[in-house]
Every structure is written in C-alpha cells, then in structure tokens.
Design a protein around this motif. Sequence first.
Motif, PDB file in Angstrom:
ATOM      1  N   GLY A 207     -19.026  45.173  19.577  1.00 26.44           N
ATOM      2  CA  GLY A 207     -19.398  44.486  20.783  1.00 26.44           C
ATOM      3  C   GLY A 207     -19.370  43.416  20.963  1.00 26.44           C
ATOM      4  O   GLY A 207     -19.996  42.839  21.961  1.00 26.44           O
ATOM      5  N   VAL A 208     -19.943  42.954  19.739  1.00 26.16           N
ATOM      6  CA  VAL A 208     -20.331  41.859  19.613  1.00 26.16           C
ATOM      7  C   VAL A 208     -19.378  40.515  19.922  1.00 26.16           C
ATOM      8  O   VAL A 208     -18.811  40.552  19.195  1.00 26.16           O
ATOM      9  N   PRO A 209     -20.072  39.900  21.071  1.00 24.58           N
ATOM     10  CA  PRO A 209     -19.101  38.687  20.988  1.00 24.58           C
ATOM     11  C   PRO A 209     -19.078  37.635  19.660  1.00 24.58           C
ATOM     12  O   PRO A 209     -19.558  37.283  18.932  1.00 24.58           O
ATOM     13  N   LEU A 210     -18.284  36.985  20.208  1.00 28.90           N
ATOM     14  CA  LEU A 210     -17.213  36.128  18.960  1.00 28.90           C
ATOM     15  C   LEU A 210     -16.730  34.692  19.076  1.00 28.90           C
ATOM     16  O   LEU A 210     -15.801  34.717  20.326  1.00 28.90           O
ATOM     17  N   LEU A 211     -17.275  33.707  18.809  1.00 23.70           N
ATOM     18  CA  LEU A 211     -17.299  32.179  18.999  1.00 23.70           C
ATOM     19  C   LEU A 211     -16.840  32.275  17.923  1.00 23.70           C
ATOM     20  O   LEU A 211     -16.456  32.474  16.506  1.00 23.70           O
ATOM     21  N   LEU A 212     -15.335  30.764  18.050  1.00 27.05           N
ATOM     22  CA  LEU A 212     -15.000  30.363  16.975  1.00 27.05           C
ATOM     23  C   LEU A 212     -14.444  28.759  17.277  1.00 27.05           C
ATOM     24  O   LEU A 212     -14.507  27.969  17.901  1.00 27.05           O
ATOM     25  N   THR A 213     -15.352  28.302  16.258  1.00 29.10           N
ATOM     26  CA  THR A 213     -14.752  26.755  16.236  1.00 29.10           C
ATOM     27  C   THR A 213     -14.041  27.075  15.006  1.00 29.10           C
ATOM     28  O   THR A 213     -14.620  27.021  13.828  1.00 29.10           O
ATOM     29  N   GLU A 214     -13.282  25.695  14.534  1.00 28.32           N
ATOM     30  CA  GLU A 214     -12.271  25.253  14.223  1.00 28.32           C
ATOM     31  C   GLU A 214     -12.150  23.828  13.706  1.00 28.32           C
ATOM     32  O   GLU A 214     -11.818  23.203  14.748  1.00 28.32           O
ATOM     33  N   HIS A 215     -12.204  23.293  12.730  1.00 24.64           N
ATOM     34  CA  HIS A 215     -12.807  22.029  12.218  1.00 24.64           C
ATOM     35  C   HIS A 215     -11.632  21.435  11.495  1.00 24.64           C
ATOM     36  O   HIS A 215     -10.895  20.631  12.320  1.00 24.64           O
ATOM     37  N   GLY A 216     -10.769  22.243  11.350  1.00 19.87           N
ATOM     38  CA  GLY A 216      -9.224  21.849  10.175  1.00 19.87           C
ATOM     39  C   GLY A 216      -8.491  23.621  10.762  1.00 19.87           C
ATOM     40  O   GLY A 216      -9.246  24.234  11.680  1.00 19.87           O
ATOM     41  N   VAL A 217      -7.525  23.298  10.993  1.00 19.76           N
ATOM     42  CA  VAL A 217      -6.883  24.461  11.728  1.00 19.76           C
ATOM     43  C   VAL A 217      -6.324  25.368  10.139  1.00 19.76           C
ATOM     44  O   VAL A 217      -5.336  25.221   9.582  1.00 19.76           O
ATOM     45  N   TYR A 218      -7.280  26.190  10.296  1.00 21.54           N
ATOM     46  CA  TYR A 218      -6.362  26.902   8.521  1.00 21.54           C
ATOM     47  C   TYR A 218      -5.411  27.544   8.795  1.00 21.54           C
ATOM     48  O   TYR A 218      -5.109  27.482   7.248  1.00 21.54           O
ATOM     49  N   LEU A 219      -4.485  27.760  10.180  1.00 16.91           N
ATOM     50  CA  LEU A 219      -3.038  28.529   9.552  1.00 16.91           C
ATOM     51  C   LEU A 219      -3.123  27.859   9.614  1.00 16.91           C
ATOM     52  O   LEU A 219      -1.848  27.508   7.986  1.00 16.91           O
ATOM     53  N   ARG A 220      -2.409  25.825   9.313  1.00 12.27           N
ATOM     54  CA  ARG A 220      -1.877  25.456   8.933  1.00 12.27           C
ATOM     55  C   ARG A 220      -2.153  24.309   7.685  1.00 12.27           C
ATOM     56  O   ARG A 220      -0.829  24.832   6.323  1.00 12.27           O
ATOM     57  N   GLU A 221      -3.531  25.064   7.325  1.00 17.87           N
ATOM     58  CA  GLU A 221      -3.688  24.403   5.826  1.00 17.87           C
ATOM     59  C   GLU A 221      -3.649  25.655   4.790  1.00 17.87           C
ATOM     60  O   GLU A 221      -2.905  25.062   2.926  1.00 17.87           O
ATOM     61  N   ARG A 222      -3.356  26.907   5.266  1.00 14.07           N
ATOM     62  CA  ARG A 222      -2.632  28.044   4.261  1.00 14.07           C
ATOM     63  C   ARG A 222      -0.744  27.738   4.563  1.00 14.07           C
ATOM     64  O   ARG A 222      -0.535  27.982   3.261  1.00 14.07           O
ATOM     65  N   TYR A 223      -0.373  26.894   5.700  1.00 12.26           N
ATOM     66  CA  TYR A 223       1.223  26.722   4.843  1.00 12.26           C
ATOM     67  C   TYR A 223       1.144  25.781   4.485  1.00 12.26           C
ATOM     68  O   TYR A 223       1.898  26.175   3.321  1.00 12.26           O
ATOM     69  N   LEU A 224       0.531  24.954   4.315  1.00 11.71           N
ATOM     70  CA  LEU A 224       0.078  24.163   3.246  1.00 11.71           C
ATOM     71  C   LEU A 224       0.332  23.930   1.921  1.00 11.71           C
ATOM     72  O   LEU A 224       0.895  23.553   1.276  1.00 11.71           O
ATOM     73  N   GLY A 225      -0.546  24.935   2.093  1.00 14.91           N
ATOM     74  CA  GLY A 225      -1.429  25.611   0.634  1.00 14.91           C
ATOM     75  C   GLY A 225       0.006  26.023  -0.457  1.00 14.91           C
ATOM     76  O   GLY A 225       0.504  25.976  -0.945  1.00 14.91           O
ATOM     77  N   TYR A 226       0.781  27.362   0.432  1.00 18.53           N
ATOM     78  CA  TYR A 226       1.675  27.997  -0.399  1.00 18.53           C
ATOM     79  C   TYR A 226       2.500  27.865  -0.400  1.00 18.53           C
ATOM     80  O   TYR A 226       3.357  27.984  -0.586  1.00 18.53           O
ATOM     81  N   ARG A 227       3.184  25.864   0.100  1.00 18.83           N
ATOM     82  CA  ARG A 227       4.147  25.465  -0.261  1.00 18.83           C
ATOM     83  C   ARG A 227       4.445  25.433  -1.685  1.00 18.83           C
ATOM     84  O   ARG A 227       5.613  25.178  -2.703  1.00 18.83           O
ATOM     85  N   THR A 228       3.579  24.945  -2.826  1.00 23.52           N
ATOM     86  CA  THR A 228       3.171  25.108  -4.126  1.00 23.52           C
ATOM     87  C   THR A 228       2.947  25.727  -4.716  1.00 23.52           C
ATOM     88  O   THR A 228       2.404  25.879  -6.240  1.00 23.52           O
TER      89      THR A 228
END
Length: 456
Positions: A207-228
């Motif tokens: 039950g530990v609360p989760l905070l999330l800070t996104e500087h870049g968009v991790y998912l978008r970077e995975r999409y970009l990286g997996y292109r090549t």
Amino acid sequence: MHVSPRAPRRDAARVTLLTEGTYPHSHGGVSVWCDQLVRGMPDIDFDVIAVTGTGRESVAWELPPHVAEPVTVPMWGPAPSGSPPRGRRERRLTAAYERFLTALVDPAAEDGFSPALYELAHVARDGALGPALRGDRALRVLTAVWNRRGLTVREARPSLHDAVTATALLEHALRPLAARPPERGVAHAVSGGVAVLPGLAALELHGVPLLLTEHGVYLRERYLGYRTAPYRWPVKALLLGFFRLLAEESYRRAALITPGNRYNRLWEEQGGADPRLIRTVYNGVDPAAFPAAGPEPERPTLSWAGRVDPIKDLETLIRAFAEVRGALPGAVLRLFGGTPRGGEAYRERCEALAASLGHGDAVTFEGRVDDIRDAYAAGNVVMLSSISEGFPFTLIEAMSCGRATVSTDVGGVREAVGDAGLVVPPRDPAAMAAAALELLADPPAGRRWARRRGCG
C-alpha cells in the motif's frame, strides 16, 4: 567523491527514489534533477533503487547524509541466482505468465495484464521468476501464445529464435521486480518504464503510494528505439506491448504524476492517467549559478552538451554542421559529454560520419567537463539535436548563460525556449544548419535572442 550516508532517522519521513540509468550512477539532466530534489529536502530520508546496466557502475554523485546507499538492479549483469518454482507453484506461475503474454499480443485480453504482473511480482520476491523465465517452459508458453488462431502476430510466423530473443528481453526487463520493494513512506519513480516496477509492487503488496515524474516520455522513446532495433516484428510487438501496458498501469495507479512539460501530459492522459492527478512541474536553474558566459569565441563555433546517445541524434547535428562548414569553412563543432558504457559504438559511428563528410578535423568529442558552463561558453551557438527530450537542463542553462540556441522541436523544448531561440524540426539537417548560420552570421542578433529570457 562519495560520503557515507548516516543511519536512517526514526522520526523522518521516507522516500524511495526509483531510477533507471541515471542518479546516482551517471550524469545528465535527470540526475541533476534528483540531486536538486534530495538536497532541497534534508528533513526527509531517501532510499534509492537504481536500475543500472551491469551493476559495476560507480556512484557518480556525492550523496548527502540523508540518502542511503543505493540498491542496484543490474539489467544486463550476470543472471541472479535462484531456483525456479516446482509443482503447484510452477503451474500457478505458468498460468500467470500465459495470461501476461496473452495481454501483450491480444487487445481483447489486455485486462489480464495487471493481475498477471502482480502474480509475477510475488514469484520475483523469492528470486524464482528469473530462473523460471530462463527455462524451456517459458519458451513453450510463448510459442503457444504466439501461434493462436486470430492473432496478428501469428501471421508473421514467429520462429524459435524470435521466442528465445523475446523471452530473454522480457526476463531482463522484469528483473526490477526482484528488488525488495519499499514497505513504508512513498515510492517516487523519476521515469516511466521498468524503474516503476518496484513501486508498483510496493503499492500492490504494502500500500505504499506511488509518485511518477516523467522528464521524457519513456514509452515514446521505446517506440523510437525499436524502430531500428535488430529484432523481427514479433519480438518488437511483444516488447512494445509490454512497455505500453506497463505505462498505462503506472499512469492509472500513481497517486500523483508530475510531468516536466505539457507535452508529456498529453501522453499520460492518453495512457489513462486521471487529469486531476497531473501537475506539470518545469525544471529550473538558479540564474546566479549560470551567469553570462562572457565573450564568444572568435572562430565560428557550435557547441553541444549531453550524453553521447542515439536519442540525442548527433548524426543529424554532424550533417547539419557539414552544411554550416560549407558556408563557413573555419567553423568547428565541439561536443561535450560522456559516453555511457555500451555507447562506444555509437560514438565511433558519429566520428566515422564526420570523417566521411570531410570534417573529421573540425568535429571534436571532448568528454565531460568539470564545469558545464565551460561547454556553453565554448560556442557562439549552443545546439540541441535530440529526437526526444523533456524540459532540457542544457537548454535553459545555456540560455541563462546568454548563449543563443538552436534546438529541435521535441518534448518540452518549445515550452522551454519560448521566443528566446530558434526551434527546428527533428532529423532535419538543412533546417538546423540554416538556423545556426542565421545566428552565426549576425552575432548581435544571437545575443538579442538570448536576452529575451533576461540573459546575457
């Protein structure tokens, strides 16, 4: 230098930072942000669960006394020890893993992702998940899922090699589940993706609360990286399905999300985050720490600062510089920043590109500098060529130092620059070169750009 942290204070609030490839083992914008955070909150005790590459990375930051020794989770180090479950536990894990894989490739089964993920988390606590995923049964389960009638991935005829590759990549990606999750306080993930896994486990188990800070968009970077990426489509589809569903689970379950710019917020809302739980918090710098950089170099100079990484797209910058040098033969490009472990091949590719274009003598990789202000002062114009960014420190620091900037229109860059610099499309060497030449041809105009942010 590293100072041994003191023992935890019994009456202090506690935050567990969840990081990947950043603080406290490397430099860069996210690490700067983490250092600012912990130093600005001396009344709170901090733990750190750091996802790293090999586990051999040294601590790169001086840790304040209220930051405990980091716990590292090597993604690509030796396989953790342990034994796979047997009997009834094995059958239960197999069923959960089958539901997990099905959710990654079958849109009709995505609701099964969350319960299956937390079942895997329970197994990972005992050190049994990794060994189970390295066994033949895991391969058989994936092969069976991939070959179900009606699934798009089946039409691509996944091979045994694809199954071996995808299973290995998933085993590595799930390793953070084996880290002991925090049992009290708050878990604060400073990026999306696999770093969030211990936080999700802590929320589910304790039950530990989760905070999330996104500087870049991790998912978008995975999409970009997996292109090549050098994988066949079935492998890419499976892994990108994992990253997408993990992002959506993180967005849905976080008690608070603090993106570094409004661009990130759009991705988070699209991924299922409650808009009422999102607070945009921009990065900032102390102007007194980044005063005017002083006289510009006499020789036309473009400077760049950051880590040498494909996401920074130095190849586009080098191609743009070749066009700049065609107009200004005396121009130079100075690149400041370290090369992460594993990134040596990318740096060599960039050096080879500069040489092949006939400008190897004018493009210099100068490594990290003790004072980042020297990197900004080295150029007439500071360049940023990334294909993904959050709210980049290098950009706002360079502007604070009074240097004109040319940057790509990604992430929160336009929000950071406002009307104080030139912004060009990503992956467009011609546009980048034209903007740099515009500023180099008229230095007073470049200084006026910088002063629009109250700099210079």
